[in-house]
Enzyme design. Structure first.
Site, PDB file in Angstrom:
ATOM      1  N   ARG A 109       0.761  -1.081   0.048  1.00 18.73           N
ATOM      2  CA  ARG A 109      -0.060   0.184  -0.097  1.00 18.73           C
ATOM      3  C   ARG A 109       0.889   1.255   0.161  1.00 18.73           C
ATOM      4  O   ARG A 109       0.497   2.289  -0.490  1.00 18.73           O
ATOM      5  CB  ARG A 109      -1.011  -0.014   1.129  1.00 18.73           C
ATOM      6  CG  ARG A 109      -1.869   1.250   1.197  1.00 18.73           C
ATOM      7  CD  ARG A 109      -2.772   0.782   2.392  1.00 18.73           C
ATOM      8  NE  ARG A 109      -3.968   1.802   2.190  1.00 18.73           N
ATOM      9  CZ  ARG A 109      -4.312   2.624   3.510  1.00 18.73           C
ATOM     10  NH1 ARG A 109      -3.438   2.478   4.714  1.00 18.73           N
ATOM     11  NH2 ARG A 109      -4.999   3.553   3.250  1.00 18.73           N
ATOM     12  N   HIS A 158       0.843   4.509  -2.249  1.00 22.62           N
ATOM     13  CA  HIS A 158       0.451   5.821  -1.916  1.00 22.62           C
ATOM     14  C   HIS A 158       1.648   6.552  -2.199  1.00 22.62           C
ATOM     15  O   HIS A 158       1.258   7.951  -2.522  1.00 22.62           O
ATOM     16  CB  HIS A 158       0.097   5.852  -0.496  1.00 22.62           C
ATOM     17  CG  HIS A 158      -1.345   5.149   0.058  1.00 22.62           C
ATOM     18  ND1 HIS A 158      -1.791   5.867   0.979  1.00 22.62           N
ATOM     19  CD2 HIS A 158      -2.053   4.380  -0.795  1.00 22.62           C
ATOM     20  CE1 HIS A 158      -3.142   5.176   1.139  1.00 22.62           C
ATOM     21  NE2 HIS A 158      -3.101   4.436   0.084  1.00 22.62           N
ATOM     22  N   SER A 194       8.041  10.425  -1.240  1.00 19.76           N
ATOM     23  CA  SER A 194       7.673  11.600  -0.533  1.00 19.76           C
ATOM     24  C   SER A 194       6.677  11.469   0.518  1.00 19.76           C
ATOM     25  O   SER A 194       6.654  12.098   1.298  1.00 19.76           O
ATOM     26  CB  SER A 194       6.868  12.660  -1.750  1.00 19.76           C
ATOM     27  OG  SER A 194       6.004  11.922  -2.123  1.00 19.76           O
ATOM     28  N   ASN A 198      -3.090   8.667   4.722  1.00 14.23           N
ATOM     29  CA  ASN A 198      -1.985   7.916   5.281  1.00 14.23           C
ATOM     30  C   ASN A 198      -1.822   7.688   6.849  1.00 14.23           C
ATOM     31  O   ASN A 198      -1.319   6.950   7.317  1.00 14.23           O
ATOM     32  CB  ASN A 198      -0.861   8.693   5.008  1.00 14.23           C
ATOM     33  CG  ASN A 198      -0.514   8.644   3.313  1.00 14.23           C
ATOM     34  OD1 ASN A 198      -1.028   7.611   2.706  1.00 14.23           O
ATOM     35  ND2 ASN A 198       0.002   9.649   2.709  1.00 14.23           N
ATOM     36  N   HIS A 203      -6.412  -5.880  -2.067  1.00 12.58           N
ATOM     37  CA  HIS A 203      -7.431  -5.913  -1.287  1.00 12.58           C
ATOM     38  C   HIS A 203      -7.585  -7.472  -0.666  1.00 12.58           C
ATOM     39  O   HIS A 203      -8.464  -7.628   0.224  1.00 12.58           O
ATOM     40  CB  HIS A 203      -8.599  -5.132  -1.196  1.00 12.58           C
ATOM     41  CG  HIS A 203      -8.379  -3.704  -1.356  1.00 12.58           C
ATOM     42  ND1 HIS A 203      -9.405  -2.357  -1.792  1.00 12.58           N
ATOM     43  CD2 HIS A 203      -7.336  -3.122  -0.891  1.00 12.58           C
ATOM     44  CE1 HIS A 203      -8.752  -1.303  -1.503  1.00 12.58           C
ATOM     45  NE2 HIS A 203      -7.491  -1.784  -1.184  1.00 12.58           N
ATOM     46  N   ASP A 250      -9.667  -9.524   3.758  1.00  9.68           N
ATOM     47  CA  ASP A 250     -10.275 -10.999   3.228  1.00  9.68           C
ATOM     48  C   ASP A 250     -10.266 -11.844   4.179  1.00  9.68           C
ATOM     49  O   ASP A 250      -9.478 -12.261   4.849  1.00  9.68           O
ATOM     50  CB  ASP A 250      -9.250 -11.283   2.088  1.00  9.68           C
ATOM     51  CG  ASP A 250      -9.589 -12.783   1.623  1.00  9.68           C
ATOM     52  OD1 ASP A 250     -10.611 -13.228   2.046  1.00  9.68           O
ATOM     53  OD2 ASP A 250      -8.805 -13.062   0.818  1.00  9.68           O
ATOM     54  N   THR A 258      -8.995 -15.768   2.972  1.00 11.05           N
ATOM     55  CA  THR A 258      -7.437 -16.145   3.125  1.00 11.05           C
ATOM     56  C   THR A 258      -6.780 -14.731   3.419  1.00 11.05           C
ATOM     57  O   THR A 258      -6.165 -14.117   2.472  1.00 11.05           O
ATOM     58  CB  THR A 258      -6.874 -16.625   1.668  1.00 11.05           C
ATOM     59  OG1 THR A 258      -7.291 -15.577   0.740  1.00 11.05           O
ATOM     60  CG2 THR A 258      -7.570 -17.832   1.330  1.00 11.05           C
ATOM     61  N   ASP A 268      -3.838 -13.068  -3.201  1.00  8.70           N
ATOM     62  CA  ASP A 268      -4.502 -14.085  -4.075  1.00  8.70           C
ATOM     63  C   ASP A 268      -5.654 -13.533  -5.007  1.00  8.70           C
ATOM     64  O   ASP A 268      -6.239 -12.352  -4.403  1.00  8.70           O
ATOM     65  CB  ASP A 268      -4.748 -15.307  -3.308  1.00  8.70           C
ATOM     66  CG  ASP A 268      -5.656 -15.451  -2.333  1.00  8.70           C
ATOM     67  OD1 ASP A 268      -6.227 -14.259  -2.056  1.00  8.70           O
ATOM     68  OD2 ASP A 268      -5.738 -16.224  -1.703  1.00  8.70           O
TER      69      ASP A 268
HETATM   70  C1  HEM Z   1      -8.812   1.384  -6.284  1.00 11.00           C
HETATM   71  C2  HEM Z   1      -8.854   2.349  -5.250  1.00 11.00           C
HETATM   72  C3  HEM Z   1      -8.490   1.971  -3.957  1.00 11.00           C
HETATM   73  C4  HEM Z   1      -9.041   2.533  -2.538  1.00 11.00           C
HETATM   74  C5  HEM Z   1     -10.422   3.314  -2.606  1.00 11.00           C
HETATM   75  C6  HEM Z   1      -8.265   2.098  -1.666  1.00 11.00           C
HETATM   76  C7  HEM Z   1      -8.720   2.027  -0.234  1.00 11.00           C
HETATM   77  C8  HEM Z   1      -8.066   1.646   0.956  1.00 11.00           C
HETATM   78  C9  HEM Z   1      -8.467   1.934   2.319  1.00 11.00           C
HETATM   79  C10 HEM Z   1      -9.539   2.444   2.565  1.00 11.00           C
HETATM   80  C11 HEM Z   1      -7.819   0.587   2.919  1.00 11.00           C
HETATM   81  C12 HEM Z   1      -8.086   0.765   4.657  1.00 11.00           C
HETATM   82  C13 HEM Z   1      -6.976   1.630   5.321  1.00 11.00           C
HETATM   83  C14 HEM Z   1      -7.401   1.617   6.463  1.00 11.00           C
HETATM   84  O1  HEM Z   1      -8.271   2.066   7.063  1.00 11.00           O
HETATM   85  O2  HEM Z   1      -6.559   1.136   7.281  1.00 11.00           O
HETATM   86  C15 HEM Z   1      -6.782   0.116   1.927  1.00 11.00           C
HETATM   87  C16 HEM Z   1      -6.152  -0.899   2.572  1.00 11.00           C
HETATM   88  C17 HEM Z   1      -5.212  -1.448   1.742  1.00 11.00           C
HETATM   89  N1  HEM Z   1      -4.947  -1.268   0.338  1.00 11.00           N
HETATM   90 FE1  HEM Z   1      -6.117  -0.181  -0.908  1.00 11.00          FE
HETATM   91  N2  HEM Z   1      -7.364   1.117  -1.962  1.00 11.00           N
HETATM   92  C18 HEM Z   1      -7.220   1.245  -3.262  1.00 11.00           C
HETATM   93  C19 HEM Z   1      -6.419   0.498  -4.212  1.00 11.00           C
HETATM   94  C20 HEM Z   1      -5.240  -0.017  -3.723  1.00 11.00           C
HETATM   95  C21 HEM Z   1      -4.197  -0.156  -4.306  1.00 11.00           C
HETATM   96  C22 HEM Z   1      -4.156  -0.057  -6.035  1.00 11.00           C
HETATM   97  C23 HEM Z   1      -3.356  -1.162  -3.813  1.00 11.00           C
HETATM   98  C24 HEM Z   1      -1.922  -1.628  -4.164  1.00 11.00           C
HETATM   99  C25 HEM Z   1      -1.540  -2.051  -5.206  1.00 11.00           C
HETATM  100  C26 HEM Z   1      -3.854  -1.089  -2.593  1.00 11.00           C
HETATM  101  C27 HEM Z   1      -3.539  -1.827  -1.253  1.00 11.00           C
HETATM  102  C28 HEM Z   1      -4.007  -2.078  -0.203  1.00 11.00           C
HETATM  103  C29 HEM Z   1      -3.539  -2.853   0.950  1.00 11.00           C
HETATM  104  C30 HEM Z   1      -2.430  -3.750   0.808  1.00 11.00           C
HETATM  105  C31 HEM Z   1      -4.220  -2.428   1.955  1.00 11.00           C
HETATM  106  C32 HEM Z   1      -4.013  -3.041   3.447  1.00 11.00           C
HETATM  107  C33 HEM Z   1      -3.055  -2.246   4.210  1.00 11.00           C
HETATM  108  C34 HEM Z   1      -2.642  -2.907   5.365  1.00 11.00           C
HETATM  109  O3  HEM Z   1      -3.118  -3.580   6.064  1.00 11.00           O
HETATM  110  O4  HEM Z   1      -1.733  -1.829   6.016  1.00 11.00           O
HETATM  111  N3  HEM Z   1      -5.183  -0.582  -2.322  1.00 11.00           N
HETATM  112  N4  HEM Z   1      -7.263   0.422   0.692  1.00 11.00           N
END
Ligand code: HEM
Length: 323
Positions: free
Chosen positions: A65, A69, A79, A98, A197, A244, A247, A252
């Site tokens: 993530r 970002h 940055s 963030n 996700h 998820d 898993t 995956d």
């Molecule tokens: C398509 C639009 C996307 C939206 C609206 C979005 C939004 C979010 C939000 C709101 C969270 C939860 C943050 C929290 O409250 O702790 C999250 C978690 C996460 N996102 Fe996304 N995301 C998007 C795309 C992506 C992309 C492109 C990636 C990476 C390739 C990504 C990877 C992740 C990961 C791995 C988590 C879990 C982070 C953790 O466990 O620390 N997301 N995302």
């Protein structure tokens, strides 16, 4: 010919082959090895990431993530790593998307120190994020790809730019696609990268608007009640849930099944079902073995090519610009 010479010739030839397939950007696969800048850099980062992520898989999710970002705001220029300072009290790190949710900063700090011990002043923090995200994808998803490098670290970081550039969980598909397109990324990239996700967590506050006062009709009702149990209304603490539930620590294609079942946490996840193009991609990713893994790898490379200003430096420490 000594073994060392033979090894150097092999590295040289493989670098020529890789350069032959270089993209239009100035980034290069095996940049630190081929240019003899710091041949061990990627291996050193991999060791540090492996140590952390094998103990705490959530940090791997955090690193993937973090790469997203970082790249969406001013290009992949680290940055997102800059701490607040007297000269810059409001960097990206403090922006709502963030703070406090982004994690894995300590992994990058340690990887940077380990690299600096061997090759001081030559490996950028921006590349370390890209390597770390790639290594996390391998550990959590057995997804393997080469990531071009040679990025510079930016000197500008502004929290106000984050909300404008990053998609939010309440955005619909039109907005998400537009924000990806603004970075030169396609609808395929949207669908492939959303598969991230399938790991990690979310704070309740990122989706409680879908639970109260009524359960969003676009969400599976049983799943909505289940989430209400994890995220009580007006709770004093912003708890976290896994993205998820099937898993949780595997990168995956389960994400695509969850979305098809209307069991994604975010409205933006559900919105992939709202156009024929994304619904069809989603279905392909859901049912075709290996497709998600291959496309995720490609799209991570595409995301890593998002260019910044082209101006920058190699930071001495990742949390502050050089003075
Ligand atoms: C398509 C639009 C996307 C939206 C609206 C979005 C939004 C979010 C939000 C709101 C969270 C939860 C943050 C929290 O409250 O702790 C999250 C978690 C996460 N996102 Fe996304 N995301 C998007 C795309 C992506 C992309 C492109 C990636 C990476 C390739 C990504 C990877 C992740 C990961 C791995 C988590 C879990 C982070 C953790 O466990 O620390 N997301 N995302």
């Amino acid at each position: 010919m000594g073994a060392r010479n033979a090894f150097q010739i092999i590295v040289f030839l493989s670098c020529i082959l890789i350069f032959g397939t270089m993209s239009a950007t100035s980034l290069e696969v095996d940049y630190y090895k081929c240019k003899q800048i710091c041949p061990q850099a990627e291996e050193i980062v991999k060791g540090v990431v492996y140590n952390y992520v094998s103990k705490e898989p959530g940090l791997g999710a955090g690193l993937i993530r973090m790469f997203f970002h970082d790249c969406f705001v001013r290009g992949c220029d680290a940055s997102v790593l800059l701490d607040p300072s007297i000269l810059n009290p409001n960097p990206e790190k403090l922006a709502v998307p963030n703070n406090p949710s982004l994690r894995g900063f300590e992994v990058i700090d340690d990887a940077k120190s380990a690299v600096e011990n061997v090759c001081p002043g030559v490996v950028s923090c921006a590349d370390i994020i890209a390597f770390a995200a790639r290594d996390a994808a391998f550990i959590l998803g057995n997804i393997s790809y080469k990531i071009p490098s040679g990025r510079l670290d930016g000197r500008v970081s502004n929290a106000d730019e984050v909300r404008k550039a990053l998609p939010a969980p309440f955005h619909d598909l039109t907005v998400v696609k537009a924000l990806f397109a603004a970075q030169g990324l396609s609808t395929n990239d949207v669908v492939a990268l959303s598969g991230a996700h399938s790991i990690g967590r979310s704070h309740c506050s990122s989706f409680t608007n879908r639970l109260y006062p009524t359960i969003d009709p676009t969400m599976d009702e049983g799943f909505g009640y289940f989430l209400r149990g994890k995220c009580p209304e007006n709770a004093p603490v912003d708890s976290v849930v896994t993205q998820d539930f099937v898993t949780p620590t595997e990168l995956d294609s389960q994400y695509y099944q969850n979305v098809a079942d209307r069991k994604g946490l975010f409205f933006s996840d559900w919105s992939l079902l709202t156009s024929g193009e994304t619904a069809s991609l989603l279905n392909d990713f859901r049912i075709t073995p290996g497709l998600f893994e291959a496309k995720f790898a490609e799209s991570m490379v595409n995301m890593g090519n998002i260019a910044g200003s082209g101006q920058g430096e190699i930071r001495r420490i990742c949390r502050a610009v050089n003075y």
